[in-house]
Design a protein around this motif. Sequence first.
Motif, PDB file in Angstrom:
ATOM      1  N   LYS A   1      36.068  32.043 -32.742  1.00 54.24           N
ATOM      2  CA  LYS A   1      35.415  31.442 -31.571  1.00 54.24           C
ATOM      3  C   LYS A   1      34.281  32.330 -31.072  1.00 54.24           C
ATOM      4  CE  LYS A   1      36.383  30.171 -26.791  1.00 54.24           C
ATOM      5  NZ  LYS A   1      37.375  29.984 -25.746  1.00 54.24           N
ATOM      6  N   TYR A   2      34.463  33.653 -31.155  1.00 54.02           N
ATOM      7  CA  TYR A   2      33.470  34.598 -30.644  1.00 54.02           C
ATOM      8  C   TYR A   2      32.606  35.223 -31.739  1.00 54.02           C
ATOM      9  CZ  TYR A   2      35.550  34.110 -26.087  1.00 54.02           C
ATOM     10  OH  TYR A   2      35.994  33.591 -24.896  1.00 54.02           O
TER      11      TYR A   2
ATOM     12  N   MET B   1      54.729  36.756 -38.755  1.00 50.43           N
ATOM     13  CA  MET B   1      53.712  37.741 -38.361  1.00 50.43           C
ATOM     14  C   MET B   1      52.341  37.357 -38.927  1.00 50.43           C
ATOM     15  SD  MET B   1      55.820  41.387 -38.351  1.00 50.43           S
ATOM     16  CE  MET B   1      55.763  41.551 -40.105  1.00 50.43           C
ATOM     17  N   VAL B   2      52.317  36.869 -40.153  1.00 48.46           N
ATOM     18  CA  VAL B   2      51.056  36.412 -40.752  1.00 48.46           C
ATOM     19  C   VAL B   2      50.523  35.219 -39.968  1.00 48.46           C
ATOM     20  CG1 VAL B   2      50.027  35.331 -42.801  1.00 48.46           C
ATOM     21  CG2 VAL B   2      51.537  37.317 -43.058  1.00 48.46           C
ATOM     22  N   SER B   3      51.414  34.320 -39.600  1.00 42.03           N
ATOM     23  CA  SER B   3      51.025  33.147 -38.823  1.00 42.03           C
ATOM     24  C   SER B   3      50.467  33.567 -37.460  1.00 42.03           C
ATOM     25  CB  SER B   3      52.233  32.227 -38.653  1.00 42.03           C
ATOM     26  OG  SER B   3      51.893  31.100 -37.911  1.00 42.03           O
ATOM     27  N   LEU B   4      51.096  34.544 -36.821  1.00 39.54           N
ATOM     28  CA  LEU B   4      50.617  35.059 -35.540  1.00 39.54           C
ATOM     29  C   LEU B   4      49.234  35.680 -35.712  1.00 39.54           C
ATOM     30  CD1 LEU B   4      51.069  35.760 -32.551  1.00 39.54           C
ATOM     31  CD2 LEU B   4      52.224  37.842 -33.326  1.00 39.54           C
TER      32      LEU B   4
ATOM     33  N   CYS C   1      42.991  35.032 -35.384  1.00 44.60           N
ATOM     34  CA  CYS C   1      41.774  34.722 -36.145  1.00 44.60           C
ATOM     35  C   CYS C   1      41.020  33.557 -35.510  1.00 44.60           C
ATOM     36  CB  CYS C   1      42.105  34.397 -37.603  1.00 44.60           C
ATOM     37  SG  CYS C   1      42.559  35.843 -38.563  1.00 44.60           S
ATOM     38  N   LEU C   2      41.736  32.616 -34.905  1.00 48.06           N
ATOM     39  CA  LEU C   2      41.075  31.507 -34.209  1.00 48.06           C
ATOM     40  C   LEU C   2      40.226  32.043 -33.054  1.00 48.06           C
ATOM     41  CD1 LEU C   2      44.051  28.959 -34.016  1.00 48.06           C
ATOM     42  CD2 LEU C   2      42.089  28.888 -35.583  1.00 48.06           C
TER      43      LEU C   2
END
Length: 148
Positions: free
Chosen positions: A27-28, A14-17, A22-23
């Motif tokens: 980006k925005y 879940m942390v990885s997801l 966050c990527l």
Amino acid sequence: MDNFELLNTLHEAMVSLDNVYCLWTKKYGIGKNELCILGILLKNPGISQKQIVQKTGISFTTLNSSLKKMADQGYLYLETEASNKKEKHINLTGEGKGYAENILLPLWEIEEKTARKIKTKDIETAFLCVNRYKEELIEAFNKREGEK
């Protein structure tokens, strides 16, 4: 692997997801809370601050800070309810709607395409597991606080 180890592995996933999202926010140039708030406002025009807190778990303080920032940028406005002056409802401005759609519609398209690759039963099982784990943790936290 026992249940504790499996749940730790689930938590790591879940942390990885969360880090994948966050990527997108990076980006925005927006934060995770702002991304979440924009999505809620696109899907629920006129939603109250209280409802956003209930849906997201974002604290009132954090929510108000994010709302003020986005209002200052011209992306949203708050309306006070006539019958309850404390209750504020939030709407996107025209510019805010365009901004939110520019960020979220491509993300939702990617999520939808990705979801089609996963069996419905697997998604349902994951949801039930995460929700059950959350409920059990809340109960345990509340029980521990009650013992103090």
